[in-house]
Design a protein around this motif. Structure first.
Motif, PDB file in Angstrom:
ATOM      1  N   VAL A  40       0.858  -1.186   0.000  1.00  0.00           N
ATOM      2  CA  VAL A  40       0.000   0.000   0.000  1.00  0.00           C
ATOM      3  C   VAL A  40       0.892   1.233   0.000  1.00  0.00           C
ATOM      4  N   SER A  42       1.011   5.705  -0.949  1.00  0.00           N
ATOM      5  CA  SER A  42       0.203   6.889  -1.237  1.00  0.00           C
ATOM      6  C   SER A  42       0.970   7.821  -2.172  1.00  0.00           C
ATOM      7  N   GLY A 181      -3.313   4.449  -2.072  1.00  0.00           N
ATOM      8  CA  GLY A 181      -4.264   5.118  -1.185  1.00  0.00           C
ATOM      9  C   GLY A 181      -3.590   5.549   0.103  1.00  0.00           C
ATOM     10  N   ARG A 182      -4.200   6.520   0.746  1.00  0.00           N
ATOM     11  CA  ARG A 182      -3.638   7.033   2.007  1.00  0.00           C
ATOM     12  C   ARG A 182      -4.278   6.295   3.176  1.00  0.00           C
ATOM     13  N   ILE A 183      -3.448   5.742   4.031  1.00  0.00           N
ATOM     14  CA  ILE A 183      -3.958   5.027   5.209  1.00  0.00           C
ATOM     15  C   ILE A 183      -4.359   6.068   6.250  1.00  0.00           C
ATOM     16  N   LEU A 199      -8.229   2.917   4.355  1.00  0.00           N
ATOM     17  CA  LEU A 199      -7.745   3.966   3.456  1.00  0.00           C
ATOM     18  C   LEU A 199      -8.714   5.143   3.441  1.00  0.00           C
TER      19      LEU A 199
END
Ligand SMILES: Cc1cc2nc3c(=O)[nH]c(=O)nc-3n(C[C@H](O)[C@H](O)[C@H](O)COP(=O)(O)OP(=O)(O)OC[C@H]3O[C@@H](n4cnc5c(N)ncnc54)[C@H](O)[C@@H]3O)c2cc1C
Length: 497
Positions: A40, A42, A181-183, A199
């Motif tokens: 993951v 970003s 995606g941004r956690i 996310l």
């Protein structure tokens, strides 16, 4: 450790897509085909994008991953690195090389460094002339040593952003799943471990083992599990860096990094095939940011290609690196100033140890995890000591930083090594060293720091025999280097393959 068996690690989630994240994902996908690996990252946050000089162990890493050298160099604007040239560290105007080569035997009558000192004859040339890659570096020449005659070791310089992209492409080919995606939230298990990531767009990513490669944010190990930070800044006070590229200046491509000591830190110069990376690492307690920026611009060999970028950091590491089902690698686990280009090496070291445990079948038990953590702590401490050696032997007294560094109380491990060298000429090595005895010798010698007494064993060799041994080695190194192409010419031939 929580997990009781290997199936607990069927889903491995890597958090972060900088060099550490993609190194981890590629290596896991190569070594652990039974697990799924999801990464993951970003795009909005991006990666740190510095870290352009490496350590020779990166070649073993590439070999395991089956990376072709020419392909890698082409993709990353890479160049070869024989070591580092240190300018102005002992006094202004002095310089020395720390290259990844040897000086022959280190102990006993055959120790050429000892014989060189004992004879003290200018006609023998500098001690550096006994080390093949140091002579290559001083003449700007390079050639990969033949497989069977490993005369010396080498590493690379590369564009850090391109390197992450290069590994990403490889990882995706090997089946790693990438989620962008941004956690924004991390859900925990009842036992304290991590369960899943949420996310910003509401999607979730669940896993059994989480590799935290989230950079200085240290999203899982630091922010979520709240693992304390062991601060080294009283020993290594640098806490900022300005970084800025310049155009490539002429055809001469140095096969080494340069580290030039300045008033409150040091400046790096890293030659890539298309540009030069520059930076100024400094201690903000001794210089303000603006003055440090000016000093960087004064050091650069060409006009800047971008605005200098300021990076802030604290040297040190998390107390533990593996907690519950979270293992941190890269900047999320800790950082030592980049004087010896060791961050990527430390990622590789953690990754190697982790994969070895994962490959044992069952999930590592409590003791194995404790051993992992103790090994990583030692590794950070050994590298810290080696970096400190460059500072504490200084004869400079011209600014607050240098006066503080020479007067500093050293960690016991380093104080003992310095004492052993000074008293007996012994290059003591602990477990989990990052740098071997030859590297320690290169710094002692470069900084003009010698044992108080010569080893009596040196007298077992007649002075004339010692003289001949030194002259012969020097001459054969000179002849080998004279037949080598320039770094630039050699690199061009490799890139054209
Ligand atoms: C001044 C300086 C000079 C350096 N020089 C060297 C050198 O010469 N040699 C060397 O080996 N090393 C060097 N390093 C270290 C090197 O830059 C790093 O070790 C290397 O780039 C790995 O970084 P990383 O992957 O840990 O972190 P990063 O590159 O910062 O990656 C972090 C990742 O986490 C992601 N992320 C963070 N938060 C979230 C979130 N909330 N949601 C989703 N994703 C998130 C980011 O998007 C990014 O993908 C240097 C470091 C500094 C500061």
């Amino acid at each position: 450790m929580d997990a009781a068996n290997h199936s607990a690690y069927k889903r491995i989630v890597v958090v972060g897509g900088g060099a550490a994240g993609w190194m981890a994902a590629t290596a896991l996908a190569t070594a652990q085909p039974a697990s799924t690996v999801e990464l993951v990252e970003s795009e909005e946050i991006g990666i740190i994008g510095v870290g352009e000089a490496t350590f020779p162990s990166i070649r073993a890493f590439h070999k395991i991953l089956g990376i072709d050298e020419a392909e890698f160099l082409r993709a990353t604007n890479g160049t070869y690195k024989l070591g580092i040239e240190f300018c102005n560290w002992r006094t202004q105007g002095e310089r020395y090389f720390h290259t990844f080569g040897d000086f022959g035997a280190l102990t006993g009558p055959q120790a050429l460094w000892g014989q060189h000192r004992r004879l003290g004859d200018d006609a023998l040339g500098a001690l550096g002339e006994q080390c093949l890659p140091s002579v290559m570096a001083s003449q700007g020449r390079f050639q990969v040593p033949p497989e069977r005659e490993q005369f010396f070791n080498y590493a690379y310089h590369f564009d850090a952003v391109l390197y992450a992209g290069f590994l990403r492409a490889l990882a995706l080919k090997r089946g790693v799943r990438r989620t962008e995606g941004r956690i924004v939230d991390v859900a925990r298990r009842a036992d304290g471990g991590v369960n899943q990531l949420r996310l910003a767009d509401g999607r979730t990513v669940a896993g059994d083992l989480f590799i935290d490669c989230s950079g200085f944010a240290s999203l899982l190990l630091g922010r979520t599990l709240d693992e304390p930070f062991v601060d080294f800044s009283h020993w290594l006070p640098a806490d900022r860096a300005w970084a800025c590229p310049s155009g490539r200046n002429g055809p001469d491509l140095a096969p080494y990094t340069r580290a030039t000591a300045l008033e409150a830190g040091w400046a790096w110069r890293i030659p890539l095939s298309n540009r030069t990376g520059h930076g100024h690492v400094f201690a903000s307690r001794y210089i303000d940011e603006e003055r440090a920026r000016t000093q960087l611009l004064e050091q650069m060999d060409g006009p800047p290609l971008a605005e200098p970028r300021l990076l802030r950091f604290t040297t040190g590491h998390r107390a533990r690196f593996w907690v519950h089902n979270v293992v941190a690698l890269g900047l999320s686990s800790g950082f030592l100033e980049p004087l010896e280009s060791t961050s990527i090496f430390l990622v590789q070291s953690g990754l190697g140890r982790m994969i070895e445990l994962l490959l044992q079948g069952a999930a590592p038990g409590r003791q194995a995890v404790a051993d992992y953590n103790a090994g990583m702590v030692r590794q950070f401490e050994r590298v810290r000591d080696f970096i400190m050696l460059h500072y504490c032997l200084t004869a400079r007294r011209d600014s607050k930083l240098w006066r503080a560094m020479m007067a500093m109380e050293l960690p016991d491990t380093l104080a003992f090594k310095i004492h052993a060298w000074r008293q007996t000429g012994a290059l003591h090595q602990y477990s989990d060293e990052g740098f071997d005895a030859t590297s320690w010798l290169a710094i002692h010698a470069g900084m003009g720091h010698w044992p108080e007494r010569a080893d009596p064993a040196l007298r077992e060799m007649a002075p004339e025999a010692a003289r001949q041994a030194l002259l012969q080695r020097r001459a054969s190194i000179a002849a080998v280097v004279a037949a080598m192409p320039s770094h630039d010419a050699y690199l061009r031939s490799v890139l054209a393959r």
